[in-house]
Design a protein around this motif. Structure first.
Motif, short mmCIF file in Angstrom:
data_model
loop_
_atom_site.label_atom_id
_atom_site.label_comp_id
_atom_site.label_asym_id
_atom_site.label_seq_id
_atom_site.Cartn_x
_atom_site.Cartn_y
_atom_site.Cartn_z
N UNK B 53 19.11 24.65 8.08
CA UNK B 53 18.76 26.71 7.33
C UNK B 53 20.03 25.57 6.42
N UNK B 54 20.79 25.79 6.69
CA UNK B 54 22.37 25.57 5.56
C UNK B 54 21.55 24.48 4.93
N UNK B 55 21.61 23.22 4.68
CA UNK B 55 20.81 21.75 4.32
C UNK B 55 20.17 22.05 3.19
N UNK B 56 19.09 22.75 4.00
CA UNK B 56 17.83 23.57 3.00
C UNK B 56 18.31 24.18 1.51
N UNK B 57 19.27 25.07 2.06
CA UNK B 57 19.76 26.38 1.01
C UNK B 57 20.73 25.34 0.27
N UNK B 58 21.69 24.68 0.77
CA UNK B 58 22.54 23.56 -0.55
C UNK B 58 21.14 22.85 -0.99
N UNK B 59 20.00 22.69 -0.26
CA UNK B 59 19.49 21.42 -1.48
C UNK B 59 19.03 22.53 -2.55
N UNK B 60 18.66 23.56 -1.83
CA UNK B 60 17.52 24.43 -3.50
C UNK B 60 18.89 25.23 -4.89
N UNK B 61 20.65 25.17 -4.09
CA UNK B 61 21.27 25.26 -5.14
C UNK B 61 20.97 23.43 -5.89
N UNK B 62 21.46 22.63 -5.70
CA UNK B 62 21.17 21.59 -6.22
C UNK B 62 20.28 21.34 -6.80
N UNK B 63 18.70 21.77 -6.75
CA UNK B 63 17.59 21.97 -7.35
C UNK B 63 17.71 22.64 -7.95
N UNK B 64 18.75 24.03 -8.59
CA UNK B 64 18.80 24.93 -9.50
C UNK B 64 19.78 23.90 -11.00
#
Lengths: 222, 268
Positions: B53-64
């Motif tokens: 869950x955390x890794x996916x969230x960090x990826x989301x922020x990377x994408x942003x």
């Protein structure tokens, strides 16, 4: 190249304040609309002798209201003519708007069949009564005036034959932020008992112009 | 402008995703050591880093950061619109007093911790933050019952998202206390709210879009969340608590770790 990008802006609805340049006139018009949308006195409302359930206000009441409310009004006949076996008249009812003091108008149309001899077909124009035209045109004009006056609102008979109509209501006056600030200052200066912590909070709200809290202060201490 | 402050930043409402730890296989040496200490255990992984869950969230922020925009499109569902209006309605209630400032449109970016921002609903400067939750009926009741227990550990366990949101906002506002408030109007209040929406400029004055609130006037009132006037539940339930220092420090460390991962993935 960057300039070629299409800018997408979120479209915000305009606020009432942005739409209305003269808020005082707007509120005066609201009051006038409220008056014009009161129910007419029940004793004024008549039922049509031939059309069952059809209600109307007699022309004398309409003219009375026009004189009483608007003081100045004029009727202009725009057109008249025949249509099938009857006549029609269209009128323009000019009136002086109480709120803006400008002349304005509503248009109306009225039509009535020509009276024929008893027992004749209504389309039998060979059997028109003597004086049918001189009766029909003024009557059509009267109906046209009433049709135009309908546009003022319920008081002039607008909703007499409608069901599920809404009662008239006025917009609640929306105070400007400056007016709210004045009201809060009045609260602070008044004899109303305010806890010391609340007093400090209210002063902070005023000093820092926390406009979202203005209504709350007024609501709690008015 | 406020939305831009959230782009590429871990925000208070989502930081709970960074809390659970992930697991990685132990190295041979670690496994030997572990077996010595726990002879009967079959465990072969150790806690480390972030959960999926955390890794996916960090990826989301990377994408942003890479896209220069939010990774999700603006969703404005009826419950969200309802929540925004109820926050305004609750703020106007005398039960909330005058100490709070409404801050729900102001995004705070942490001045020292990178990639960290949040938008608290209420702030009492130097004292506490307030979080308002205006859920639909079932969640309203669950959260209310939890708050009525006045047990911070229970709140943390059952409503981890809301708990860590409070912790996060208390860090951003540099305060030690937080209050969680849950609200659902009584029937009579709802009628009054609909009247206010129709007859006053409550929406415009609070930067809410009037077209979003047609449903208040057009929908069957029974489709809206309200409490019967004689409900056993109170319309406002709240709990104020001292934010545990250890949890503040833990969250800061998680955000810093996530920030480092984010920086590493974006700027390789």
């Amino acid at each position: 190249m960057a300039n070629d990008k299409v800018a997408i802006k979120k479209q915000q609805l305009p606020t009432l304040q942005e739409l209305v340049k003269d808020i005082d006139l707007y509120q005066e018009q609201d009051k006038l609309n409220f008056l014009l949308n009161q129910e007419p006195p029940k004793t004024w409302v008549k039922e049509h002798p031939f059309v069952k359930g059809h209600k109307y206000l007699p022309i004398d009441k309409i003219e009375y209201l026009m004189r009483k409310i608007f003081k100045e009004y004029r009727i202009e006949i725009l057109r008249e003519g025949t249509s099938f076996n009857g006549v029609f008249v269209t009128v323009r009812l000019h009136y002086k708007n109480l709120a803006s003091n400008d002349w304005s108008y509503h248009d109306g149309v009225g039509a009535i069949h020509l009276q024929v001899k008893k027992g004749s077909s209504p389309s039998d124009l060979a059997n028109i009564n003597n004086g049918a035209l001189s009766i029909a045109y003024p009557l059509a004009k009267t109906l046209a005036i009433k049709d135009a006056a309908d546009m003022f609102g319920k008081l002039f008979g607008a909703d007499l034959n409608r069901r599920d109509t809404l009662p008239a209501s006025m917009d609640k006056p929306n105070l400007t932020n400056e007016e709210k600030e004045e009201k809060i200052k009045e609260i602070l200066d008044s004899d109303i008992k305010i806890e010391e912590t609340d007093r400090m909070s209210i002063e902070r709200i005023l000093d820092e112009k926390e406009i979202l809290a203005y209504d709350k202060v007024i609501k709690i201490y008015s | 402008m406020e939305a831009e402050k959230r782009t590429g930043n871990f925000t208070s409402s989502e930081v709970y995703k960074l809390i659970p730890t992930g697991s990685v296989p132990m190295s041979k040496d670690e496994l030997v050591e572990f077996k010595k200490e726990n002879p009967g255990s079959k465990k072969r992984n150790k806690d480390s880093g972030f959960s999926e869950l955390g890794k996916t969230y960090i990826k989301e922020k990377r994408n942003e950061i890479l896209m220069g925009r939010s990774s999700s499109v603006e969703v404005n569902t009826k419950p969200l619109k309802w929540g925004s209006l109820m926050e305004v309605v609750l703020f106007q209630k005398k039960e909330l007093g005058l100490n709070y400032r409404m801050a729900h449109k102001l995004t705070i970016v942490h001045d020292k911790i990178k990639h960290f921002s949040g938008t608290p609903d209420l702030i009492e400067l130097g004292v506490k933050i307030g979080e308002i939750k205006c859920f639909y009926p079932n969640n309203f009741c669950n959260l209310s019952l939890c708050l009525l227990e006045n047990d911070v550990e229970l709140f943390k366990k059952d409503f981890s998202k809301e708990y860590w949101q409070c912790v996060s906002n208390s860090i951003l506002c540099d305060v030690d206390r937080a209050e969680i408030i849950v609200y659902m109007p009584y029937y009579d209040e709802l009628i009054d709210i609909i009247g206010q929406v129709q007859e006053t400029n409550i929406l415009e004055a609070n930067n809410l879009n009037p077209t979003d609130y047609w449903f208040l006037q057009n929908d069957d009132i029974n489709t809206l969340p309200f409490l019967p006037n004689d409900s056993k539940m109170s319309n406002i339930n709240r709990m104020e608590f001292e934010v545990p220092k250890a949890d503040k420090e833990f969250l800061i460390s998680r955000i810093k770790d996530a920030g480092e991962l984010l920086t590493a993935t974006v700027f390789v």
